[in-house]
Design an enzyme around this catalytic site. Sequence first.
Site, mmCIF file in Angstrom:
data_model
loop_
_atom_site.group_PDB
_atom_site.id
_atom_site.type_symbol
_atom_site.label_atom_id
_atom_site.label_comp_id
_atom_site.label_asym_id
_atom_site.label_seq_id
_atom_site.Cartn_x
_atom_site.Cartn_y
_atom_site.Cartn_z
ATOM 1 N N THR A 203 37.874 82.110 24.627
ATOM 2 C CA THR A 203 36.853 81.170 24.812
ATOM 3 C C THR A 203 35.817 81.548 23.767
ATOM 4 O OG1 THR A 203 36.638 82.117 27.273
ATOM 5 C CG2 THR A 203 34.812 81.468 26.343
ATOM 6 N N LYS B 273 35.570 74.815 28.931
ATOM 7 C CA LYS B 273 35.855 76.165 29.296
ATOM 8 C C LYS B 273 34.459 76.771 29.321
ATOM 9 C CE LYS B 273 37.778 80.113 30.278
ATOM 10 N NZ LYS B 273 38.567 80.929 29.418
ATOM 11 N N LYS C 53 29.845 88.478 26.713
ATOM 12 C CA LYS C 53 29.931 87.820 25.723
ATOM 13 C C LYS C 53 29.808 86.262 26.191
ATOM 14 C CE LYS C 53 34.403 86.942 24.968
ATOM 15 N NZ LYS C 53 34.922 85.598 25.107
#
Length: 311
Positions: free
Chosen positions: A103, A179, A247
């Site tokens: 990601t 995503k 994150k």
Amino acid sequence: MVERASHAETVGVIGLGAMGLGTATALLEAGLAVIGCDISDVAREAFESRGGTSVDTPAELARRCSVVLVIVVNAEQVESVLFGETGVVNRLASGSVVMQCATVAPSYAKALGERLDAVGLLMLDAPISGGAVKARQGRLSVMASGREAAYAKAKPVLDAMAETVYRLGGFPGAGSSVKLVNQLLAGVHIAAAAEAMALGIRMGIDPDTLFDVITHSAGNSWMFENRVPHILKGDYTPLSTVDIFVKDLNIVHQAGRELAFCMPVASSALQQFTAASGAGFGREDDSAVVKVYQRLSGITLPAANDAEGGT
């Protein structure tokens, strides 16, 4: 000067964590030749115990592979395994495919595709979703974007690792964009599930009863149904950690800043995960975000020994 490989038909998987190990095993069981790579001796040994071959540097892997999956934590690790001193980029044969599965920011994925194209390599921007169980089963969802030649060369790998491959565009960046939307929703849903359970417990509702009611009602979500059992068992063994969502939600906000687009709901979820990390729960399962409410309101969460029938 580093010499490139001349030919290889082996698949490389860099990163043998929960998702990478499961994916590498699924590829192996599908009959593909697979080499795994991880800095952890334990991770490499786990793959070897399943019949795989492993190496401890990306450079060793690159000389023997024509398709390389990068299943690491963040963009910094992607940079290291691709362009670092023992990175793969200068060692892969021209026309090889790099499947970037971490990601990362869409802007980074787009720029990475251009950098790889400049040195004769193909890229699939191919973030994955589905968790460790589906990775092991070869039933992931892949959100992919890239050139047709990259799809064609990676097809046997995609067939073996994924239940569904979403083809989202002809250039890197689109896969990471989708995503990011998924991670926004996943983070918000986990934070909301934790808050809902904490409220119910604070009001004196039995948590198991509450879980049963909500999972049969309109307020249910996939994340509620998947993560709340961790809370009920008092088991915060990490599958996906609190820090992963710190994150990922920060990447969501990075994208928002680039687009001058505000996301107040995602911001609230980020603050909860940040609070959980700051309280020392960063390496625990992401459902441990519920412990923020325990700290704030003094609720009693189910304990592991209660779930095991202890006293």
